[in-house]
Write a protein that holds these residues in place. Structure first.
Motif, PDB file in Angstrom:
ATOM      1  N   UNK A   1       0.848  -1.200   0.000  1.00  0.00           N
ATOM      2  CA  UNK A   1       0.000   0.000   0.000  1.00  0.00           C
ATOM      3  C   UNK A   1       0.888   1.256   0.000  1.00  0.00           C
ATOM      4  N   UNK A   2       1.509   1.533  -1.146  1.00  0.00           N
ATOM      5  CA  UNK A   2       2.468   2.642  -1.223  1.00  0.00           C
ATOM      6  C   UNK A   2       1.808   3.987  -0.961  1.00  0.00           C
ATOM      7  N   UNK A   3       0.625   4.188  -1.544  1.00  0.00           N
ATOM      8  CA  UNK A   3      -0.050   5.475  -1.392  1.00  0.00           C
ATOM      9  C   UNK A   3      -0.480   5.710   0.056  1.00  0.00           C
ATOM     10  N   UNK A   4      -0.958   4.651   0.711  1.00  0.00           N
ATOM     11  CA  UNK A   4      -1.387   4.783   2.105  1.00  0.00           C
ATOM     12  C   UNK A   4      -0.200   5.149   2.998  1.00  0.00           C
ATOM     13  N   UNK A   5       0.941   4.510   2.729  1.00  0.00           N
ATOM     14  CA  UNK A   5       2.140   4.835   3.508  1.00  0.00           C
ATOM     15  C   UNK A   5       2.580   6.271   3.241  1.00  0.00           C
ATOM     16  N   UNK A   6       2.516   6.649   1.955  1.00  0.00           N
ATOM     17  CA  UNK A   6       2.920   8.015   1.609  1.00  0.00           C
ATOM     18  C   UNK A   6       2.050   9.037   2.343  1.00  0.00           C
ATOM     19  N   UNK A   7       0.745   8.743   2.471  1.00  0.00           N
ATOM     20  CA  UNK A   7      -0.152   9.653   3.195  1.00  0.00           C
ATOM     21  C   UNK A   7       0.326   9.866   4.637  1.00  0.00           C
ATOM     22  N   UNK A   8       0.759   8.796   5.276  1.00  0.00           N
ATOM     23  CA  UNK A   8       1.236   8.905   6.667  1.00  0.00           C
ATOM     24  C   UNK A   8       2.532   9.688   6.723  1.00  0.00           C
ATOM     25  N   UNK A   9       3.427   9.409   5.745  1.00  0.00           N
ATOM     26  CA  UNK A   9       4.697  10.170   5.711  1.00  0.00           C
ATOM     27  C   UNK A   9       4.419  11.665   5.568  1.00  0.00           C
ATOM     28  N   UNK A  10       3.470  12.008   4.688  1.00  0.00           N
ATOM     29  CA  UNK A  10       3.143  13.424   4.472  1.00  0.00           C
ATOM     30  C   UNK A  10       2.573  14.031   5.751  1.00  0.00           C
ATOM     31  N   UNK A  11       1.717  13.264   6.438  1.00  0.00           N
ATOM     32  CA  UNK A  11       1.156  13.760   7.704  1.00  0.00           C
ATOM     33  C   UNK A  11       2.265  13.973   8.730  1.00  0.00           C
ATOM     34  N   UNK A  12       3.234  13.063   8.747  1.00  0.00           N
ATOM     35  CA  UNK A  12       4.357  13.188   9.686  1.00  0.00           C
ATOM     36  C   UNK A  12       5.210  14.409   9.338  1.00  0.00           C
TER      37      UNK A  12
ATOM     38  N   UNK B   1      14.410  12.777   5.120  1.00  0.00           N
ATOM     39  CA  UNK B   1      15.418  11.856   4.585  1.00  0.00           C
ATOM     40  C   UNK B   1      14.913  10.414   4.617  1.00  0.00           C
ATOM     41  N   UNK B   2      14.246  10.051   5.712  1.00  0.00           N
ATOM     42  CA  UNK B   2      13.682   8.704   5.795  1.00  0.00           C
ATOM     43  C   UNK B   2      12.581   8.499   4.740  1.00  0.00           C
ATOM     44  N   UNK B   3      11.748   9.511   4.600  1.00  0.00           N
ATOM     45  CA  UNK B   3      10.635   9.406   3.637  1.00  0.00           C
ATOM     46  C   UNK B   3      11.171   9.216   2.225  1.00  0.00           C
ATOM     47  N   UNK B   4      12.262   9.914   1.891  1.00  0.00           N
ATOM     48  CA  UNK B   4      12.854   9.793   0.546  1.00  0.00           C
ATOM     49  C   UNK B   4      13.365   8.373   0.313  1.00  0.00           C
ATOM     50  N   UNK B   5      13.899   7.753   1.381  1.00  0.00           N
ATOM     51  CA  UNK B   5      14.422   6.392   1.251  1.00  0.00           C
ATOM     52  C   UNK B   5      13.308   5.379   1.001  1.00  0.00           C
TER      53      UNK B   5
ATOM     54  N   UNK C   1      10.655  11.751  -5.803  1.00  0.00           N
ATOM     55  CA  UNK C   1      10.055  12.936  -6.410  1.00  0.00           C
ATOM     56  C   UNK C   1       8.765  13.335  -5.700  1.00  0.00           C
ATOM     57  N   UNK C   2       7.907  12.357  -5.377  1.00  0.00           N
ATOM     58  CA  UNK C   2       6.629  12.657  -4.709  1.00  0.00           C
ATOM     59  C   UNK C   2       6.866  13.293  -3.343  1.00  0.00           C
TER      60      UNK C   2
END
Length: 1837
Positions: A1619-1630, A1648-1652, A1657-1658
């Motif tokens: 679930x890449x998009x769901x994880x990305x949503x949490x990263x953005x919230x963080x 830096x962690x989110x980029x890894x 790009x997103x």
């Protein structure tokens, strides 16, 4: 084995010498392996021996080995491939291509677009401008046959018949693509092209990126003198350049083109040539490796191998070559695929810059009776020696008729054969011959063999709309135009002719240079035995021949012969009987027999006759007789009174009253008036016996007198504004005349006294001319400007453009036309009144516009118009259009009242209106002249339009602004119902019942001619005369004419000079007009100080070789006249060579106004004869009144003082300022122009220097208004105060308190800059920003928002938010009271309640909404009812007191007033629960938008589940609380023992409550209330990011930051990796969380962690958005810079950054970003990127710049319909209807594929259906129909 033994010792011995010779020996050894089995054994040995070699030679050895196996044979056309480099020789030069001879008899062609980048750019400019570009020379001027060029194969196309077409390029970027800056070395010979001409030399394009090549002028002089192609090198010219010096590591290179240096250049090992950059044309020293029958193998430059085929060996040494011999050779081809290098040993190619031998044209086609075979090559052909000793080559297929008949034995050396020369190969210096019998005996071999008048046989091979294509031979093809397919015009030629048919034609025209052959199939011409007339010299008087009619008009017939020879058959020579209408007797294409009467070959004039009787002398006598008899002569210009004798079709026959009727004259119909419509009407109204006073004699040739009644022509003659002979004509004159003839190529204009001129198609109108007949009609009055004169041929070229011929005051000119029109209409009306024969005539005279009539409806048509009848309009047609019926529904027979709009006397038609707004009687107001009024167009006649003013009166406005203003596009035409601005000129109604007005200039199209940059201030085109004047000479002359910026002086009869305004006074007073100190006719003494080139009009230096052929530039300054000659010479030498660069920024100079350019919005000035300047609009003055009408403030020729700010982009003009140099610092006041008005936001303002600034609605005025932007429109000039200028973002203010602080004007709404300016209890005014669930947000300043809770908006309770949206729209001005200010969180709580503000309630009482206090009472009553049901046997008094006591605490609990409350009180009714659940659902769907990260805005409260908390739990609590309190308060119930029934009831009650609780927990819509609730939810849906985000928000609401972080970390571990998009949503919230509550360090760690863990790009893009939303612009910009480095190939990154910059107002930075993006991104993305940037500019930046981007893109890519479509869509949204229609007009005139044109026409039609009128829709349909009918004419011959 024997061969192997031989090979071993040779190989072994050869290996012993030094390593330096190794490559050569290896190649030599490899050449021995001609047998397959030997090759195999040698490979094994070579492998063993090569192991000891160094690795660095490995690649070279492999390449060399590959090359060694190449067969020695000539270059075949089949071997050519894309990317192959060749040396070629130009064979033919046409306008659009170069035909290039390639080695071995092959030919290719170079299109005009493949010359060089600089030349292609000039071509593009010429196409875009539609006129000749000064620096663009044709290919014929740049190249000549015999020139050697380096070229590269771009495409090889194979036709259906198997023939190959070789397309080449000589563009250095392609030819030299293997070179780079580091590979360049001194002494290299490269091909370069002149890209620009500079002062001290030339910039040369050598195609090496990153390298600028410069050719000093001294290194080019020798070449220029030798070549003799002009005094200078030209852009696009091909040069052989030798590198002289290399600077800055190859970034700068100095070149030489000296003939001796080029000829002696030699490619050496030192120059480090490699196989990847080796170039054809290089001369090298080579060593012979092997001599074979078909050629030689060579080695050169140490490790290269090449071949020379038999055609390129030196003919004198062809048998004397031996191995190891050193020879000089020239590279002629390099194949990049096979790595084969071919060379030539022919002497002509061994000296670069030379050219091969050429053969005379008459030799081609010659038959050689005896040619001797020199050599025969089995697979290729034979070499012959011709009778003159030259060599020739015949290909194998040309040695016999076919393969079967070919006998090799016949081609032994010494055999003789008959052959024919069919071509000459320049690259081989050999003739190409053929031995085929059919070719030797062929009548035509090439176009030169075909002669005009020849009868030829051909085969039909194509039928096209323009005609039929016929193949005469394989090499000769001709065209039979549609007109010549038969004696009559064929409508369906395909029925008569089929492809493959043999036809017998006659040659009408043959042009060998253009390979053009025109044929005819007209039987009478093909079979004619009469002489062929193919030149004007052959046309001897009395010659009788056949021709064909091409034009039949009222003046006669034009007959055409061979070679485009044509002549005129006058009307009187058409037949012995008079023919009134020749066009009815003769038709186009008709073959006729004619006799030549007279011919003037030099003027190409031919007079013919259809009367073949040989009595010309007798006719001459007859013509002369009346001249002798008629003694009475009338001078041209003489005024006479005439009487109508007879009415003819084309005019009136009249008698002159002064001569008692003896003199008979004629007035052509077109000469009855200046107005075409009036001519027809007057002719219709006049009768025999009527007298016409004051008619002018136009011509009297002794036979008949022609008169004219044109008032403009009469006044021109009376005021001597005419020329009496050709010698009087001077360029620049304005003359009044009339159209004599309208031709497809232009308009012939005749003037009084018989002088005639031609206005070409390009000079007819300021608009694009598609059909000349749409613009002018024969007889029409025009004003023409003389452009140039040809004294030898006595021809005059004219200009009819309104911009050139008008005085500039369009209002005055158009009013004069209108006044004259009504004056003539008055005369016609008086004529009809005097006659008064019929009731209809009398009725016509009585009817005037504005008169009310009582009419009866006669009929209502399908189109909505109606016909009427009445006693007052007997015999007349009375009509009203659908528009003029208004909303009235009328039926036949009904009586009605109508208002006359217009009376068309010619058609006996009356136009009326039934509209109430016109019929309504109003008190006539007093009107003043020149007052402006808003007017509505009611009717459009031919010469004028009827408009209604707001006063109810009717006025006439002219349609044309000038005599020449005759054409307008559909989008420009006035339309009924259109509102315009009109300026009254006559306030008293005339005889026609109308006021006279003109359309205000602001609403009219102003056509202004924009001059080319190369044009000078000389508005007259002065003729160049060779003279002997030199610099410093004193001359005496007479002032010929005085212009604003120069004075023309006649030095003698032929020589004319010019005095510039800067050369008149030594000290020029500012504001004076120096040129007007001189008068026409005044004698002056002047000194020659310069010259102006006759062609380019450039200022020439003293030493220029063409100075003696220039227009002398003079000076009458006293200091220069009285000074010594030597001093003047030396001083003028300096000034003549002075460049714009010598003017420093900040320098003050005196300049002279040339004109104000309305289109470009700048003031054009002249500083000196060769130096011009521009002053942008905003730098003209600090006074807004001057800026509103700059054209009125600056007069042409006026001297003004200006400050230099720089030079323009083209470096041809100085950039100047009249207000000094501006610094846009904080606190300064400047002027600007409004470019964009954004509703509810503010203004975008253009500032001086190209900057833009923003004005918030809070800074428009010191007093806020309801509609602050209502009076402001784009284009308004304003004074601005600069509030801030940071990061290129400029904030402005228009408040008077800022602009005039001393004025002490009342400031009603003070500025609020920060939260400290707001105090509790203060009354503030502001604008509504938005309405959300949290309340109403209220703007107090650009940076401050306040919140109004719903309970503070109005005293009324509102259930639906739509009510608030209706009464509180965005931008509404309100007064509010500050309830509280939280400085830390920047929260301001406001109230709009009437008791707080003293203003009326926002929501009116009429809505009938319940008040908040009434709602509380109702709720208490509900609670009481419930208690009564629950309680048993309790007294009413006790219940009432209990309920009253309990109501208060419940009210407090239910109605919380904390900050995070939504402002909506919760009541316990089911419908309210439902409403709130719906809102919750809406919020959920809103949150779950894919890819959108929710922003955690804690400052306004986490309201995701706050409303839902109050739904279920309080209901249960309330019931529990009430029951407990009841038990406590009732002592009887406690003491009393419960009965069994009561216990059962209580048990049931508890069970119900328990069920409710369980149901509530099971309810999916229930919102979690605690951490446990959330844990339950995330266990059930672990992959739902929205639940995790709500969980985080729950903790943040309680300000538990660490717990929120922990939840985020849990979420990242729990959510599935899929679930890449769901994880990305949490990263953005963080990231959001850390941005708001963390530090920069914690944010970066998370980032830096989110980029890894995510797509980088997103993550970058989301963080940019977070920074931008939290107004951390600096960090956002830094992050964008990082992204541009890391993701430079990603288009989305560039676009996102552009959007960010534009939102910050940084337009200049965006423009620079676009340039960077285009460099970084692939070429295929460029168009899309530019388009997207332009779209962003439209939405956030400068719309004008966006338009410019679209325009430049579309000029380069006009066939990109997708870009056109985007442009149209955006212009429909943001542009005016006129702009949209202009774009559509351009688009539908493009030459595109039919599918694309269909799409564009459909879009145009849809647009007009939506926004246009019925007329405009029909116009589009007509245009589409015309396109369909004419598209076939675009086909090629």
């Amino acid at each position: 084995m024997a061969s192997m033994e031989e090979n071993f010792p040779r190989g072994g011995i050869q290996k012993k010498p030094t390593e330096g010779k190794t490559p050569n020996t290896k190649l030599e050894r490899d050449n021995l392996f001609d047998v397959h089995h030997e090759e195999k054994s040698q490979k094994r040995k070579r492998k063993q021996k090569d192991q000891g070699k160094q690795k660095k030679f490995k690649a070279d050895n492999i390449a060399a080995a590959k090359e060694s196996f190449v067969t020695i044979e000539p270059l075949m056309i089949e071997a050519l491939c894309e990317g192959m480099l060749l040396l070629g020789c130009i064979k033919e030069v046409t306008d659009y291509e170069l035909v290039v001879s390639l080695p071995n008899g092959v030919s290719g062609f170079v299109p005009v677009t493949q010359i060089s980048d600089a030349y292609s750019k000039l071509l593009s400019n010429q196409v875009a401008q539609g006129e000749l570009v000064e620096d663009l020379n044709s290919l014929v001027d740049l190249y000549s046959p015999g020139t050697l060029v380096r070229c590269i194969v771009t495409t090889v196309e194979k036709s259906a018949d198997g023939r190959r077409s070789i397309k080449l390029s000589i563009d250095p970027k392609k030819v030299n693509k293997g070179l780079n800056a580091s590979a360049l070395a001194s002494g290299m010979l490269l091909s370069g092209f002149v890209s620009s001409v500079e002062d001290h030399g030339y910039l040369i394009d050598i195609g090496v990126s990153g390298t600028n090549a410069f050719l000093p002028r001294q290194k080019a002089q020798n070449y220029i003198k030798t070549v003799k192609r002009g005094s200078d090198l030209k852009i696009g010219q091909n040069l052989n350049c030798v590198i002289v010096e290399i600077k800055n590591e190859g970034r700068v290179v100095l070149l030489s083109i000296d003939r001796s240096e080029v000829a002696s250049s030699l490619a050496t090992e030192r120059q480090n040539w490699s196989l990847s950059n080796l170039l054809p044309g290089l001369v090298v020293k080579a060593r012979v490796q092997k001599v074979a029958p078909l050629g030689i193998k060579l080695s050169f430059l140490s490790f290269f191998t090449g071949i020379v085929d038999f055609m390129h060996m030196d003919p004198e040494k062809s048998t004397s070559y031996s191995p190891d011999q050193v020879v000089k050779a020239c590279i002629i081809s390099i194949n990049p695929t096979s790595k084969v290098v071919r060379l030539t040993l022919r002497q002509a190619f061994l000296h670069p810059g030379g050219s091969p031998k050429q053969v005379s044209n008459d030799r081609i086609g010659a038959v050689v009776e005896e040619s001797t075979v020199k050599a025969f090559y089995k697979q290729f052909g034979a070499v012959f020696e011709l009778d003159d000793g030259t060599l020739a080559f015949a290909r194998l297929k040309h040695l016999s008729k076919n393969r079967k008949s070919f006998k090799p034995g016949a081609f032994k050396a010494g055999c003789k054969h008959k052959c024919r020369i069919i071509d000459y190969s320049l690259m081989d210096e050999m003739c190409i011959v053929s031995l085929k019998y059919q070719i030797i005996e062929a009548r035509f071999l090439q176009y030169q063999d075909v002669h005009t008048g020849d009868v030829v046989q051909g085969k039909v091979f194509a039928l096209k709309p323009i005609g039929m294509q016929v193949k005469v031979t394989d090499a000769i093809k001709g065209l039979v135009p549609s007109l010549h397919l038969a004696d009559v015009i064929l409508k369906q030629p395909e029925k008569k002719y089929n492809i493959g048919d043999q036809v017998r034609c006659r040659v009408l025209e043959c042009s060998p240079a253009g390979k053009k052959l025109i044929l005819t199939l007209k039987k009478n011409l093909v079979q004619s035995k009469l002489p062929v007339l193919s030149s004007y010299e052959d046309a001897k008087p009395g010659l009788i021949t056949h021709g064909f009619v091409v034009c039949a008009r009222e003046f006669g017939c034009i007959v055409k012969f061979y070679n485009d020879v044509k002549g005129l058959v006058p009307k009187n020579e058409l037949s012995s009987e008079p023919i009134s209408c020749p066009d009815k007797v003769f038709h186009e294409g008709q073959v006729v027999k004619v006799m030549v009467l007279k011919c003037e070959p030099q003027q190409e004039r031919l007079l013919l006759s259809f009367r073949l009787s040989s009595k010309p002398a007798l006719d001459d006598k007859k013509e002369c007789t009346p001249k002798k008899k008629q003694e009475v002569k009338y001078q041209i210009g003489e005024m006479v009174d005439v009487k109508v004798l007879k009415k003819k079709d084309n005019g009136l026959e009249v008698s002159v009253l002064e001569d008692e009727g003896n003199a008979i004259a004629s007035i052509p119909t077109v000469h009855l008036s200046d107005f075409v419509a009036t001519c027809k009407l007057l002719w219709h109204c006049l009768q025999e016996g009527d007298v016409l006073p004051r008619v002018m004699c136009l011509s009297d040739n002794g036979e008949r007198i022609i008169l004219s009644r044109k008032s403009a022509v009469i006044s021109a003659v009376q005021e001597e504004q005419v020329v009496r002979s050709f010698s009087e004509i001077q360029p620049g004159m304005l003359l009044t005349g009339y159209v004599r003839n309208v031709m497809p190529f232009g308009v012939f204009v005749e003037f009084p006294f018989g002088v005639t001129g031609l206005a070409p198609k390009v000079s007819m109108s300021d608009k694009f001319v598609t059909d000349t007949k749409d613009h002018f009609v024969v007889g029409q009055t025009v004003i023409a400007k003389v452009m140039s004169i040809d004294e030898e041929k006595q021809r005059v070229l004219l200009n009819l453009k309104v911009s050139e011929c008008s005085s500039g005051d369009s209002a005055a000119e158009s009013f004069a036309l209108l006044n004259q029109y009504f004056k003539e209409m008055k005369e016609i009306r008086n004529l009809l009144r005097r006659r008064g024969e019929s009731s209809m005539t009398r009725g016509l005279c009585e009817l005037v516009p504005g008169k009310e009539l009582q009419l009866v409806v006669q009929d209502v048509k399908e189109d909505g118009s109606a016909l009427f009848s009445g006693s007052c309009v007997t015999g007349l047609t009375v009509t009203a259009t659908r528009y003029h019926l208004g909303d009235k529904k009328i039926i036949p027979g009904e009586k009605t009242k109508a208002l006359v709009l217009h009376v068309d006397a010619l058609a006996s038609k009356v136009y009326v209106s039934l509209r109430e707004d016109l019929l309504k009687r109003r008190a006539k107001q007093r009107l003043t002249e020149n007052s402006q009024h808003c007017a509505i167009v009611q009717h459009i006649a031919e010469e004028f339009a009827i408009v209604s003013l707001e006063t109810g009166q009717l006025a006439a406005i002219p349609i044309a602004s000038h005599f020449n203003d005759t054409f307008r596009f559909d989008s420009e035409k006035l339309k009924v119902g259109q509102t315009i601005s009109a300026t009254l000129k006559v306030v008293k109604e005339n005889d026609h019942g109308l006021l006279l007005a003109v359309q205000s200039s602001a609403k009219k199209n102003v056509f202004v001619r924009v001059r080319n940059e190369s044009e000078t201030a000389l508005e007259e085109v002065l003729a160049a005369v060779k003279h002997s004047l030199s610099l410093g000479d004193l001359v005496t002359g007479t002032v010929k004419s005085v212009k604003p910026t120069h004075v023309t002086v006649a030095i003698d009869d032929k020589l004319t000079g010019s005095i510039h305004a800067s050369r008149i006074l030594d000290e020029v007073p500012i504001g004076s007009f120096p040129t007007f100190t001189l008068k026409a006719g005044q004698k002056v003494t002047a000194r020659v100080v310069g010259g102006r080139d006759v062609n380019t009009h450039r200022y020439l230096p003293i030493t220029h070789p063409h100075f003696t052929q220039s227009i002398p530039e003079l000076s009458i300054r006293s200091s220069e006249i009285e000074g010594e000659v030597a001093a003047v010479l030396s001083r003028k030498e300096d000034s003549a060579t002075k460049k714009l660069g010598l003017y420093s920024v900040g320098q003050t100079i005196t300049c002279f106004v040339k004109k104000y350019n309305i289109l470009k919005n700048w003031l054009e000035v002249e500083v000196a004869p060769g130096i011009r300047g521009r002053v942008p609009h905003l730098l003209l003055s600090l006074n807004t009144k001057v800026l509103k009408h700059p054209e009125k403030s600056f007069k042409n020729g006026q001297a003004i003082s200006a400050t230099v700010t720089g030079t323009d982009v083209t470096e041809t003009n100085l950039c100047l300022s009249l207000t000094g140099i501006h610094s846009l610092e904080q606190g300064t006041i400047t002027v600007g122009m409004v470019t964009k008005v954004t509703p509810h936001i503010g203004l975008t303002i253009a500032l001086p220097g190209g900057k833009t600034g923003k004005v918030s609605i809070f800074h428009l005025s010191d007093t806020y208004t309801e509609d602050p932007l209502g009076d402001i429109k784009a284009g308004k000039i304003v004074r601005c105060y600069i509030l801030s200028n940071e990061n290129g973002k400029i904030q402005l203010s228009l408040r008077q308190s800022r602009l005039n602080p001393k004025s002490k004007s009342k400031v009603e709404d003070v500025e609020i800059t920060c939260i400290k300016d707001v105090k509790k209890g203060q009354l503030v005014r502001g604008y509504v920003k938005s309405i959300t669930s949290s309340g109403v947000f209220f703007g107090l300043s650009p940076s401050l928002l306040g919140r109004i809770l719903f309970q503070h908006v109005s005293p009324y309770f509102v259930q639906k938010h739509s009510v608030y949206e209706k009464y509180l729209p965005e931008g509404k001005l309100l007064t509010a009271k500050v309830l509280g200010v939280n400085g830390k969180e920047k929260h301001i709580e406001l109230s709009l309640l009437p008791e707080d503000t003293g203003m009326p309630s926002i929501l009116p009482e009429s809505l009938g909404l319940p008040r908040y206090d009434a709602e509380e009472e109702k709720r208490e009553a509900d609670v009481r009812e419930k208690r009564e049901q629950l309680k048993v046997k309790t007294k009413r008094r006790i219940r009432n007191s209990e309920s009253e006591q309990e109501a208060k605490p419940k009210k407090r609990k239910i109605c919380p007033t904390d900050e995070n409350d939504s402002g909506i009180e919760v009541y316990y009714r089911e419908e309210e629960d439902d409403d709130q659940e719906e809102e919750a659902d809406k919020k959920k769907t809103k949150i779950r938008k894919p890819g959108e990260a929710p922003r955690l805005q804690v400052s306004v409260g986490f309201t995701w589940d706050e409303d839902m908390n109050a739904m279920d739990i309080p209901i249960l609590n309330q019931k529990e609380e009430s029951s407990e309190s009841e038990e406590e308060e009732d002592p009887h119930s406690k003491l009393k023992k419960q009965t069994k029934k009561e216990k059962e009831l209580e048990k049931q009650k508890k069970e119900k409550e328990l069920c409710k609780l369980e149901a509530a927990l099971m309810d999916p819509s229930r919102q979690p209330q605690s951490a446990d609730d959330f844990d339950r939810l995330v266990l059930s849906s672990p992959n739902s990011s929205i639940l995790w985000l709500q969980y985080m928000a729950f903790h943040l609401q309680a300000t538990e930051i660490e717990k929120a972080r922990a939840v985020a970390e849990r979420a990242l571990k729990t959510i599935s990796f899929r679930e890449e998009q769901e994880k990305l949503n949490v990263w953005v919230a963080l990231l959001n969380l850390e941005n708001m509550y963390g530090t920069e360090e914690t944010l970066m760690k998370v980032f830096e962690r989110a980029v890894q863990y995510n797509e980088p790009l997103k993550v970058f893009q989301h963080l940019c958005d977070i920074y931008a939303n939290s107004e951390k612009y600096k960090q956002a910009e830094e992050l964008y810079h990082t992204m541009l480095k890391r993701f430079r190939q990603e288009k989305s990154v560039w676009l996102k950054y552009a959007s960010f910059l534009l939102k910050q107002g940084q337009t200049e930075a965006t423009h620079r970003l676009l340039e960077r993006a285009l460099k970084a991104l692939p070429t295929k993305e460029h168009v899309d990127v530019i388009s997207r940037f332009a779209q962003l500019e439209f939405h956030f930046g400068d719309p004008e710049h966006a338009k410019a981007l679209f325009e430049s893109t579309l000029s380069s890519y006009p066939k990109r319909t997708d870009i056109w479509s985007i442009y149209i869509d955006i212009m429909i949204k943001h542009g005016s209807q006129k702009e949209v229609r202009d774009i559509f007009e351009r688009v539908v005139h493009l030459s595109l594929a039919p599918k694309k044109m269909k799409f564009l026409f459909k879009r145009y039609l849809d647009y007009e259906k939506k926004f246009g009128t019925t007329e405009s829709v029909l116009a589009v349909k007509r245009a589409a129909l015309e396109y369909v009918e004419t598209k076939s004419s675009l086909a090629d011959i």
